[in-house]
Each structure stands twice: as structure tokens, then as C-alpha cells.
Write an enzyme that holds these catalytic residues in place. Structure first.
Site, PDB file in Angstrom:
ATOM      1  N   TYR A  52       0.843  -1.199   0.000  1.00 33.11           N
ATOM      2  CA  TYR A  52       0.000   0.000   0.000  1.00 33.11           C
ATOM      3  C   TYR A  52       0.876   1.246   0.000  1.00 33.11           C
ATOM      4  CZ  TYR A  52      -3.999  -3.007   1.199  1.00 33.11           C
ATOM      5  OH  TYR A  52      -4.991  -3.972   1.199  1.00 33.11           O
ATOM      6  N   SER A 215     -13.261  -3.997   0.011  1.00 31.19           N
ATOM      7  CA  SER A 215     -14.056  -3.188  -0.928  1.00 31.19           C
ATOM      8  C   SER A 215     -15.553  -3.411  -0.732  1.00 31.19           C
ATOM      9  CB  SER A 215     -13.655  -3.487  -2.374  1.00 31.19           C
ATOM     10  OG  SER A 215     -12.382  -2.967  -2.659  1.00 31.19           O
ATOM     11  N   PRO A 216     -16.071  -3.198   0.476  1.00 34.60           N
ATOM     12  CA  PRO A 216     -17.479  -3.480   0.746  1.00 34.60           C
ATOM     13  C   PRO A 216     -18.455  -2.526   0.076  1.00 34.60           C
ATOM     14  CG  PRO A 216     -16.452  -2.446   2.654  1.00 34.60           C
ATOM     15  CD  PRO A 216     -15.350  -2.755   1.688  1.00 34.60           C
ATOM     16  N   GLY A 220     -17.866  -4.443  -9.315  1.00 37.92           N
ATOM     17  CA  GLY A 220     -16.788  -4.838 -10.209  1.00 37.92           C
ATOM     18  C   GLY A 220     -15.472  -4.878  -9.453  1.00 37.92           C
ATOM     19  N   GLU A 223     -14.428  -0.644  -9.917  1.00 36.24           N
ATOM     20  CA  GLU A 223     -15.093   0.150 -10.952  1.00 36.24           C
ATOM     21  C   GLU A 223     -15.786   1.376 -10.372  1.00 36.24           C
ATOM     22  OE1 GLU A 223     -17.501  -2.078 -13.765  1.00 36.24           O
ATOM     23  OE2 GLU A 223     -16.301  -3.862 -13.364  1.00 36.24           O
TER      24      GLU A 223
END
Length: 305
Positions: A52, A215-216, A220, A223
Site C-alpha cells: 500500500y 471493498s465493501p 466490479g 469500478e
């Protein structure tokens, strides 16, 4: 905030984890404000990775939190390793070197949790086991887990690794819910019946491995965020309706939807906005009804057979 046991360990963690992938987008002042806002609401579980910001996010975090021995006692730190430029690498040498770099950047002597970031096609389970043993013996890592792995990949590791694998970080959101919806379509001739993950949801439940949805809010593969997105009018109308009834934001409902699942997941947020983080944390106090949970699932375009 409410807490839960992480996997089969005795480690009590907040039910919402704070993802630190975007800390390098903040100024020093804003990073300090964000980290302190997380601690103020009891969100002291911070998820990192050695890639990160090229490692810079870990340095920024250590500066933002004012890392010291007394501060460290109040934190639960998780990081991930195994991704290199153009390859994945679960070799003993790379795992050990990665952890040393993580500890140096975070200015700490140990990680509470280390995850293997993405499956390495050239993995040698004995090498992973040797690395984990050395990290545990030295006190540099207290708990271990994986990320983005299938049941068979985990089983392969477990042939050699003796430590419990307490977490599996997986992409999951209302709009990316195939690991849930596949279970409705057993032995059916439609696309939803395709087994893309080896039954990882049920596997993790059976083996006391905590799923950490990443990524809750994304649809996609990065996206965009589905909340308030014109591509999902029916879903947003439903979420807004449920949010209004509970007196919370749509952000809160999106996280509450994940927390409602009986797998006892620990969503990993990605926001760097203190207000939005507080909305995420409020989800711990919202219990969705079965009707609302299914209503949101169907509004996202999923169908029941």
C-alpha cells in the site's frame, strides 16, 4: 464498538476493521485526524499491506498515531505480504524480509495478524510453515491468515502450517456477492450456479476462519462505489428506504448488510473520511431483518431460483 473473536483465536477485535490502503492520499494533519477519529469510536483494528503506497501507508500510519510502546498496546495491527512487482512470492525468504520491513515502517516489534496477500502459484507449503514458525518463535507475528484464497489453497497450506489460519480477506459487497448467491443455485443450469470460489464461504464457517470483506462498497473490480451510483437505482432506493427506517446513512446499511450474515464477518473499510468511517462503525448497532436483507440482495439484481 462491538467486538468479536477473530477466527479460532482468542483475539477480540472490533467487528469493523479500518483499511489503510489510501492513507498516502492524505496530508499529515488529515492522516492524524483520521486515525484519531477511528480510535475515538473504538475502531482500533487497522489493516495494512506492504504494497500500500509502496510501503508509505505504514510509515504514514505510524507517524499519524504517534507510535510508542503505550500507544501500541491500544492497537490491533494486521498487515499482508506476498505481492511483488510482476509476481506473487510466498517463499520463506520473502515472507521474513517483508515482515521485517513492515515492522520497521510501523515502528513496532510485532504484528497481531499477518495475512498472505494473494495466492502464489509457486507456493511451497513447507517454506510458508518455516517462515511462520520463525515469525511466531521470534514474537514478530502472533496470528496468521490468508487473503483471496480458496478452500483447497488453504488446505494445501495446512498440510505444513501448524498455526491456525484465523482470517481470509475476500472481495465481497452487496453487488459482488457471488460467494453468497451461488449457494441458491445448486445443480442449476445458469451462470449463477458456476462455482468460482470452491465454496469458500461455507468452508470458512466450518473451519472458524473469519471472512474479512474488502471493498465493501465497490462494484466490479474497483469500478466504483455502488452507493448513489446511477447504475443501481433500484438498489439505492431500497438501501435508502431501509436507512430511513433505522435513522442511519446508506453507508451504515451497506456495512450492516454484511454484518447480518451469520458467518460473523469483519468488513474492512477503505474510506479516509472520518464521517464516513463513523457511519461504517454505526453498522455494529444495526440489526437488519431477514426481509430487509433479502430485499437488498434482490434489489442489487440477484434472483432467487
Amino acid at each position: 464498538m462491538k467486538t468479536m473473536k477473530l477466527g479460532s483465536s482468542d483475539l477480540q477485535v472490533p467487528v469493523v476493521a479500518v483499511g489503510c490502503m489510501r492513507l498516502d492520499s492524505l496530508s499529515r494533519t488529515d492522516a492524524e485526524r483520521f486515525v484519531q477519529s477511528a480510535l475515538d469510536v473504538g475502531a482500533n483494528f487497522f489493516d495494512h499491506a506492504d504494497i500500500y503506497g509502496g510501503g508509505e501507508c505504514e510509515r504514514i500510519f505510524a507517524d499519524a498515531v504517534g507510535m510508542s510502546a503505550s500507544t501500541r498496546e491500544k492497537l490491533i495491527l494486521q498487515s499482508k505480504c506476498g505481492i511483488r512487482k510482476g509476481m506473487f512470492d510466498f517463499s520463506k525468504e520473502h515472507i521474513l524480509a517483508s515482515v521485517d520491513g513492515i515492522l520497521e515502517r510501523l515502528r513496532t516489534d510485532y504484528l497481531d495478524v499477518l495475512l498472505l496477500h494473494r495466492p502464489d502459484a509457486l507456493v511451497e507449503p513447507d517454506e510458508v510453515a518455516a517462515a511462520f514458525d520463525e515469525l511466531e518463535r521470534s514474537g514478530k507475528v502472533r496470528h496468521f491468515g490468508v487473503s483471496n484464497q480458496t478452500p483447497m489453497q488453504i488446505e494445501l497450506l495446512k498440510r505444513s502450517v501448524r498455526q491456525p489460519l484465523v482470517a481470509n480477506q475476500l472481495q465481497l459487497s452487496i453487488t459482488n456477492a457471488t460467494m453468497i448467491t451461488r449457494g441458491f443455485n445448486v445443480n442449476m443450469e445458469n451462470a449463477e450456479a458456476v462455482d468460482r470460489d470452491g465454496g469458500i464461504l461455507d468452508y470458512c464457517r466450518l473451519h472458524d476462519i473469519t471472512i474479512q470483506p474488502w471493498s465493501p462498497f465497490q462494484f466490479g473490480f474497483f469500478e466504483g462505489v455502488f452507493l448513489d451510483h446511477p447504475k443501481f437505482p433500484e438498489l439505492n432506493a431500497k438501501i435508502d428506504e431501509v436507512a430511513a427506517r433505522h435513522g442511519v446513512s446508506n453507508t451504515t446499511i451497506a456495512i450492516a448488510w454484511l454484518l447480518r450474515h451469520p458467518a460473523h464477518m469483519q468488513p474492512v473499510t477503505g474510506t479516509t473520511n472520518p464521517d464516513r468511517l463513523r457511519d461504517c462503525v454505526r453498522a455494529a448497532d444495526v440489526q437488519l431483518s431477514r426481509e430487509d436483507w433479502y430485499g437488498i440482495l434482490l434489489a442489487a439484481g440477484n434472483t432467487l431460483p
